[in-house]
Design a protein around this motif. Structure first.
Motif, PDB file in Angstrom:
ATOM      1  N   MET A  21       0.695  -1.036  -0.054  1.00  0.00           N
ATOM      2  CA  MET A  21       0.126   0.129  -0.106  1.00  0.00           C
ATOM      3  C   MET A  21       0.742   1.161  -0.005  1.00  0.00           C
ATOM      4  O   MET A  21       1.994   1.324   0.708  1.00  0.00           O
ATOM      5  CB  MET A  21      -0.852  -0.063   1.343  1.00  0.00           C
ATOM      6  N   LYS A  22       0.566   2.200  -0.935  1.00  0.00           N
ATOM      7  CA  LYS A  22       1.284   3.263  -0.783  1.00  0.00           C
ATOM      8  C   LYS A  22       1.264   4.459   0.407  1.00  0.00           C
ATOM      9  O   LYS A  22       0.395   4.351   0.993  1.00  0.00           O
ATOM     10  CB  LYS A  22       0.537   4.270  -2.122  1.00  0.00           C
ATOM     11  N   LYS A  23       2.491   4.834   0.894  1.00  0.00           N
ATOM     12  CA  LYS A  23       2.325   5.597   2.014  1.00  0.00           C
ATOM     13  C   LYS A  23       1.353   6.743   1.773  1.00  0.00           C
ATOM     14  O   LYS A  23       1.316   7.350   0.631  1.00  0.00           O
ATOM     15  CB  LYS A  23       3.928   6.128   2.148  1.00  0.00           C
ATOM     16  N   THR A  24       0.901   7.053   2.957  1.00  0.00           N
ATOM     17  CA  THR A  24       0.047   8.406   3.205  1.00  0.00           C
ATOM     18  C   THR A  24       0.869   9.531   2.966  1.00  0.00           C
ATOM     19  O   THR A  24       1.630   9.773   3.697  1.00  0.00           O
ATOM     20  CB  THR A  24      -1.101   8.195   4.259  1.00  0.00           C
ATOM     21  N   GLY A  25       0.491  10.375   2.033  1.00  0.00           N
ATOM     22  CA  GLY A  25       1.067  11.629   1.898  1.00  0.00           C
ATOM     23  C   GLY A  25       0.412  12.742   2.772  1.00  0.00           C
ATOM     24  O   GLY A  25      -0.705  13.201   2.785  1.00  0.00           O
ATOM     25  N   ILE A  26       1.293  13.131   3.946  1.00  0.00           N
ATOM     26  CA  ILE A  26       1.053  14.215   4.780  1.00  0.00           C
ATOM     27  C   ILE A  26       1.135  15.730   4.158  1.00  0.00           C
ATOM     28  O   ILE A  26       2.135  15.889   3.882  1.00  0.00           O
ATOM     29  CB  ILE A  26       1.460  13.922   6.162  1.00  0.00           C
ATOM     30  N   GLY A  27       0.020  16.442   4.551  1.00  0.00           N
ATOM     31  CA  GLY A  27       0.401  17.882   4.244  1.00  0.00           C
ATOM     32  C   GLY A  27       0.208  18.626   5.556  1.00  0.00           C
ATOM     33  O   GLY A  27      -0.909  18.520   6.264  1.00  0.00           O
ATOM     34  N   LEU A  28       1.049  19.422   6.007  1.00  0.00           N
ATOM     35  CA  LEU A  28       1.047  20.123   7.107  1.00  0.00           C
ATOM     36  C   LEU A  28       0.791  21.602   7.086  1.00  0.00           C
ATOM     37  O   LEU A  28       1.785  22.105   6.505  1.00  0.00           O
ATOM     38  CB  LEU A  28       2.239  19.832   8.075  1.00  0.00           C
ATOM     39  N   ILE A  29      -0.235  22.157   7.591  1.00  0.00           N
ATOM     40  CA  ILE A  29      -0.624  23.389   7.554  1.00  0.00           C
ATOM     41  C   ILE A  29      -0.437  23.989   8.894  1.00  0.00           C
ATOM     42  O   ILE A  29      -1.313  23.837   9.759  1.00  0.00           O
ATOM     43  CB  ILE A  29      -2.110  23.898   6.932  1.00  0.00           C
ATOM     44  N   GLY A  30       0.658  25.007   8.857  1.00  0.00           N
ATOM     45  CA  GLY A  30       0.957  25.624  10.272  1.00  0.00           C
ATOM     46  C   GLY A  30       2.208  25.013  10.681  1.00  0.00           C
ATOM     47  O   GLY A  30       2.022  24.060  11.701  1.00  0.00           O
ATOM     48  N   ALA A  31       3.233  25.155  10.065  1.00  0.00           N
ATOM     49  CA  ALA A  31       4.780  24.669  10.769  1.00  0.00           C
ATOM     50  C   ALA A  31       5.235  25.301  11.580  1.00  0.00           C
ATOM     51  O   ALA A  31       6.633  25.617  11.633  1.00  0.00           O
ATOM     52  CB  ALA A  31       5.336  24.137   9.504  1.00  0.00           C
ATOM     53  N   ASP A  32       4.793  26.264  12.589  1.00  0.00           N
ATOM     54  CA  ASP A  32       5.449  27.290  13.407  1.00  0.00           C
ATOM     55  C   ASP A  32       6.056  26.498  14.527  1.00  0.00           C
ATOM     56  O   ASP A  32       6.394  27.247  15.542  1.00  0.00           O
ATOM     57  CB  ASP A  32       4.515  28.244  13.707  1.00  0.00           C
ATOM     58  N   PHE A  33       6.035  25.225  14.690  1.00  0.00           N
ATOM     59  CA  PHE A  33       7.004  24.372  15.538  1.00  0.00           C
ATOM     60  C   PHE A  33       6.083  24.562  16.915  1.00  0.00           C
ATOM     61  O   PHE A  33       6.871  24.795  18.025  1.00  0.00           O
ATOM     62  CB  PHE A  33       8.392  24.714  15.776  1.00  0.00           C
ATOM     63  N   SER A  34       4.862  24.851  16.993  1.00  0.00           N
ATOM     64  CA  SER A  34       4.165  24.974  18.057  1.00  0.00           C
ATOM     65  C   SER A  34       4.118  23.389  18.536  1.00  0.00           C
ATOM     66  O   SER A  34       4.500  22.537  18.134  1.00  0.00           O
ATOM     67  CB  SER A  34       2.558  25.410  18.198  1.00  0.00           C
ATOM     68  N   LEU A  35       3.386  23.227  19.812  1.00  0.00           N
ATOM     69  CA  LEU A  35       3.165  22.006  20.428  1.00  0.00           C
ATOM     70  C   LEU A  35       2.535  21.103  19.388  1.00  0.00           C
ATOM     71  O   LEU A  35       2.692  19.880  19.319  1.00  0.00           O
ATOM     72  CB  LEU A  35       2.633  21.993  21.689  1.00  0.00           C
ATOM     73  N   ARG A  36       1.499  21.876  18.790  1.00  0.00           N
ATOM     74  CA  ARG A  36       0.757  21.229  18.143  1.00  0.00           C
ATOM     75  C   ARG A  36       1.114  20.586  16.767  1.00  0.00           C
ATOM     76  O   ARG A  36       1.030  19.511  16.240  1.00  0.00           O
ATOM     77  CB  ARG A  36      -0.750  21.937  17.752  1.00  0.00           C
ATOM     78  N   ALA A  37       1.888  21.703  16.004  1.00  0.00           N
ATOM     79  CA  ALA A  37       2.626  21.288  14.643  1.00  0.00           C
ATOM     80  C   ALA A  37       3.672  19.879  15.138  1.00  0.00           C
ATOM     81  O   ALA A  37       3.909  19.077  14.285  1.00  0.00           O
ATOM     82  CB  ALA A  37       3.513  22.242  14.263  1.00  0.00           C
ATOM     83  N   ALA A  38       4.460  20.177  16.224  1.00  0.00           N
ATOM     84  CA  ALA A  38       5.333  18.928  16.659  1.00  0.00           C
ATOM     85  C   ALA A  38       4.665  17.678  16.885  1.00  0.00           C
ATOM     86  O   ALA A  38       5.072  16.547  16.656  1.00  0.00           O
ATOM     87  CB  ALA A  38       6.177  19.429  17.965  1.00  0.00           C
TER      88      ALA A  38
END
Length: 393
Positions: A1-18
């Motif tokens: 199965m193909k790997k799931t491609g992730i798109g991260l919106i909001g990469a300000d390295f907050s706790l949530r992005a991390a």
């Protein structure tokens, strides 16, 4: 199965992005695109991930148009949740949406309607449902040990609360209020462990401390959020560097009538000297209460009459090195299991909507003479769809 491609919106390295960057399963998923409107954050991502093949961009619409992106993780300011989530669902992407779901009941319902209409998968980041102390209390309640839950008292002490008053969280127009930004977690836990949703709420709250501080940020000046986590950031009235236009309440209270008869109270204070979420669930045969919420903590249970200082049962929970009491990897893995296999997670978009609804209506109540507010119900078709794991017939 193909790997799931992730798109991260909001990469300000907050706790949530991390949360996503650190915990996504490398064997089944890969970071395909990263979006942030701040060029410095994109540059920092590239420096810290020199081997990453992720496409970097500053426009989230460009990320959504990327065919390599299968799942979108939305980690932006609360005011943008609704717009981006709706667009991502319309684009056919699976969506991990950070809480709160939106700033209003109407915004949440628009997201639910879009997910239902498009069939795109929707997952909300209520990681408290994966915290060991919460899971232990749910286990105790579900076992029947303390009987039928009738009353719930929750107090949230926050000694780092000034961090919310240094930036956009301090203003109603960008976060509505802290019963959403901070309290959505607690309201959801009350609903989940009590087995019902709020139908009527009364709110009380004030901006009573941080509005009296001096030495505010100048227009355009960047806040120092880290200082709020320093033990020396005290006492509240002497703090500097808060937002010049802060207007959200710094303590909040709400009374909640649930649809199953349970009644609950929730209190939140952003300027206490200590920090803890303290939950008490009282049933017809006893009660359960947590002492400590993350890390080393205890769950106390009373099933006989006696002293509060002498619970009948004490469960000792040990700390873990993982974030948010060990819940971070659990919730990220649950999202990708949901995306790839359809495994139904314990988090619920309907529950997330109802947490926002209770908090938003409580803020409306406190700002309009503490009037009782009824919570509008979710349409039956949506209830059935999300209860069935978002499966298309």
């Amino acid at each position: 199965m193909k790997k799931t491609g992730i798109g991260l919106i909001g990469a300000d390295f907050s706790l949530r992005a991390a949360l996503i960057e650190k915990n996504y399963p490398r064997d089944t998923a890969e970071m395909s695109a990263v979006c942030d409107r701040n060029p410095a954050m994109l540059e920092r991502y590239r420096e810290e991930h020199p081997d990453s093949r992720a496409y970097l961009c500053s426009d989230w619409k460009e990320l959504l148009a990327n065919p390599d992106v299968d799942a979108v993780c939305i980690m932006v300011r609360d005011q943008y949740h609704e717009e981006i989530a709706v667009a991502a669902l319309e684009a056919g992407k699976a969506v991990y949406l950070e809480k709160p779901m939106a700033l209003s009941v109407e915004g949440c319902d628009r997201i639910l309607e879009t997910a239902w209409r498009t069939g795109s998968k929707l997952f909300i980041g209520h990681n408290m449902r994966y915290v060991p102390s919460i899971l232990k209390m749910k286990e105790i309640i579900d076992s029947g040990l303390i009987g039928e839950i009738q009353s719930v008292w929750v107090r949230h002490f926050i000694n780092y609360g000034s961090c919310y008053f240094r930036h956009w969280c301090a203003r109603r127009e960008t976060c509505n209020g802290l019963l959403l930004q901070k309290g959505a977690h607690d309201i959801d836990v009350i609903h989940w462990l009590s087995g019902g949703y709020t139908t009527r709420v009364v709110g009380m709250g004030r901006l009573s401390v941080y509005n009296r501080t001096t030495g505010r940020l100048a227009p355009g000046e960047a806040p120092d959020r880290k200082i709020s986590w320093d033990p020396g950031c005290w006492p509240p009235l002497e703090l500097k560097g808060l937002d010049p236009d802060l207007n959200v309440e710094d303590h909040n209270m709400m009374l909640m009538q649930l649809d199953n008869g349970v009644q609950a109270s929730y209190e939140q204070c952003m300027y206490t000297p200590d920090a803890e979420r303290n939950y008490t669930f009282i049933g017809t045969r006893g009660r359960v209460e947590n002492i400590g919420d993350f890390g080393d903590c205890r769950i106390h249970v009373w099933t006989r009459r006696g002293s509060r200082s002498e619970p009948d049962i004490i469960y000792h929970l040990k700390a873990t090195d993982e974030g948010h009491g060990g819940s971070d990897p659990e919730i990220v893995n649950a999202f990708f299991d949901f995306v790839r296999t359809g495994k139904n997670p314990v988090v619920s978009p309907v529950a997330a909507r109802n947490a926002v609804a209770a908090g938003a209506m409580a803020h409306y109540s406190m700002r309009h003479g503490n009037i009782p507010m009824d919570i509008p119900p979710v349409r039956s078709e949506l209830l059935e769809y999300f209860a069935d794991g978002q499966k298309r017939n």
